[in-house]
Design an enzyme around this catalytic site. Sequence first.
Site, short mmCIF file in Angstrom:
data_model
loop_
_atom_site.label_atom_id
_atom_site.label_comp_id
_atom_site.label_asym_id
_atom_site.label_seq_id
_atom_site.Cartn_x
_atom_site.Cartn_y
_atom_site.Cartn_z
N SER A 148 0.89 -0.96 -0.05
CA SER A 148 -0.02 -0.09 -0.09
C SER A 148 0.96 1.19 0.03
O SER A 148 2.07 0.97 0.23
CB SER A 148 -0.94 -0.16 1.35
OG SER A 148 -1.15 1.19 1.54
N TYR A 161 -1.88 -0.92 10.48
CA TYR A 161 -1.81 -1.24 9.07
C TYR A 161 -0.49 -0.95 8.49
O TYR A 161 0.19 -1.30 7.54
CB TYR A 161 -3.20 -0.52 8.62
CG TYR A 161 -3.19 -0.57 6.95
CD1 TYR A 161 -3.98 -1.82 6.43
CD2 TYR A 161 -2.74 0.47 6.04
CE1 TYR A 161 -4.19 -2.10 5.17
CE2 TYR A 161 -3.01 -0.02 4.56
CZ TYR A 161 -3.61 -0.98 4.48
OH TYR A 161 -3.86 -1.40 2.76
N1 LIG Z 1 -8.52 -0.85 -1.10
C1 LIG Z 1 -7.49 0.22 -1.15
O1 LIG Z 1 -7.79 1.24 -1.32
C2 LIG Z 1 -6.43 -0.63 -1.03
C3 LIG Z 1 -5.08 0.46 -1.18
C4 LIG Z 1 -3.89 0.12 -1.05
C5 LIG Z 1 -3.67 -1.39 -0.76
N2 LIG Z 1 -4.71 -2.24 -0.55
C6 LIG Z 1 -4.53 -3.52 -0.11
O2 LIG Z 1 -4.97 -4.43 -1.06
C7 LIG Z 1 -5.36 -5.78 -0.62
C8 LIG Z 1 -6.74 -5.95 -0.92
O3 LIG Z 1 -7.66 -4.80 -0.53
P1 LIG Z 1 -9.07 -4.68 -1.00
O4 LIG Z 1 -9.42 -3.44 -1.00
O5 LIG Z 1 -9.35 -5.65 -2.24
O6 LIG Z 1 -9.89 -5.38 0.36
P2 LIG Z 1 -11.15 -6.38 0.74
O7 LIG Z 1 -12.17 -5.98 -0.69
O8 LIG Z 1 -11.43 -6.04 1.98
O9 LIG Z 1 -10.53 -7.81 0.39
C9 LIG Z 1 -9.80 -8.29 1.40
C10 LIG Z 1 -9.70 -9.55 0.72
O10 LIG Z 1 -8.79 -10.56 1.82
C11 LIG Z 1 -9.47 -11.54 2.07
N3 LIG Z 1 -9.02 -11.87 3.65
C12 LIG Z 1 -9.21 -11.12 4.74
N4 LIG Z 1 -8.74 -11.61 5.89
C13 LIG Z 1 -8.16 -12.86 5.36
C14 LIG Z 1 -7.47 -14.09 6.21
N5 LIG Z 1 -7.32 -13.94 7.50
N6 LIG Z 1 -7.14 -15.23 5.29
C15 LIG Z 1 -7.40 -15.12 4.08
N7 LIG Z 1 -7.92 -14.01 3.19
C16 LIG Z 1 -8.35 -13.17 4.21
C17 LIG Z 1 -11.03 -11.43 2.22
O11 LIG Z 1 -11.86 -12.60 2.07
P3 LIG Z 1 -12.38 -13.30 3.43
O12 LIG Z 1 -12.91 -12.13 4.25
O13 LIG Z 1 -13.41 -14.44 2.74
O14 LIG Z 1 -11.01 -14.23 3.93
C18 LIG Z 1 -10.98 -10.55 0.63
O15 LIG Z 1 -10.82 -11.62 -0.28
C19 LIG Z 1 -5.25 -5.33 0.95
O16 LIG Z 1 -3.96 -6.10 1.25
C20 LIG Z 1 -5.17 -4.11 0.95
O17 LIG Z 1 -4.39 -3.73 2.17
C21 LIG Z 1 -5.85 -1.78 -0.67
#
Ligand SMILES: NC(=O)c1ccc[n+]([C@@H]2O[C@H](COP(=O)([O-])OP(=O)(O)OC[C@H]3O[C@@H](n4cnc5c(N)ncnc54)[C@H](OP(=O)(O)O)[C@@H]3O)[C@@H](O)[C@H]2O)c1
Length: 255
Positions: A148, A161
């Site tokens: 991130s 985070y």
């Molecule tokens: N959205 C943003 O603006 C942003 C920006 C920078 C970085 N990121 C990073 O990108 C990644 C994805 O983010 P997102 O925004 O797509 O989040 P999201 O929509 O909340 O998706 C999170 C994913 O992680 C899975 N997950 C959560 N806990 C888990 C565990 N203990 N074991 C296995 N799977 C798990 C969830 O599925 P389940 O709950 O079914 O396990 C889901 O598939 C993250 O690492 C986040 O920090 C996001």
Amino acid sequence: MVTDMFDLSGRVAVVTGGSRGIGRAIALGLADAGATVVPTARSADDVQETVDRIEDAGGEGLAETVDVADVESVESLFDRVGEELGGADVVVNNAGINPGNALGTPDRVDPEGFDTVMDVNLRGAFLCARAATEHLQKDGGSVVNVASVGGLVGLPRQHPYVASKHGLVGITKSLALDWAPDVRVNCLAPGYVATDLTEDLTSDDDLRAAILRQTPLDRFADPEEIAGPAVFLASDAASYVTGSVLTADGGWTAR
Ligand SMILES: NC(=O)c1ccc[n+]([C@@H]2O[C@H](COP(=O)([O-])OP(=O)(O)OC[C@H]3O[C@@H](n4cnc5c(N)ncnc54)[C@H](OP(=O)(O)O)[C@@H]3O)[C@@H](O)[C@H]2O)c1
């Protein structure tokens, strides 16, 4: 041909957090580039939906569940991938969380919330890379860790985070050193992407406006816009790229 270097035909790619948001978009992107993709998450129904979408688009996928915070669950996942598909050539460590009990000024951060974020975002990524060691070293693999912009700069009221994502950048560099020249390890650092994780930001007019003021491209990214950089890092198009951090943040860190 340069475009051939993006072709992932014959490769197996495991994507953690592949059930929605950025992970699902990356899973679809890798499948579109020819990989057999294993989207994983805790929810079996949601990862199956990702596989259904991959297959609808003409690709190949296998739905698997995992809790990346649980070492046995992670090891069993990579055992199954080895048995069923011969191993993983690409591992995308994308699973990530930022729950309410880990947010706020330092006095408001719940110690358990701190540990949970570290267990999923940092330890989970390390456990997956560790469990995939033999797979990756067999034919020369690639790891993409989804960090991130919070892995590059501080963000107020997001201490666990930010710590987890800075740690992920550090582990990326150490793994890249240990596994060179056979396995490449890189980080992708998205900025603000419209997903479930950022719903509290996109739905609040003031917060949204404050973020957009700092974002030269003046919008949140769609999850699909993170898939291209992930496919690049996973593929031979990035054959001389290891230990690096690629930002996909609409210019947010350029300020
Ligand atoms: N959205 C943003 O603006 C942003 C920006 C920078 C970085 N990121 C990073 O990108 C990644 C994805 O983010 P997102 O925004 O797509 O989040 P999201 O929509 O909340 O998706 C999170 C994913 O992680 C899975 N997950 C959560 N806990 C888990 C565990 N203990 N074991 C296995 N799977 C798990 C969830 O599925 P389940 O709950 O079914 O396990 C889901 O598939 C993250 O690492 C986040 O920090 C996001």
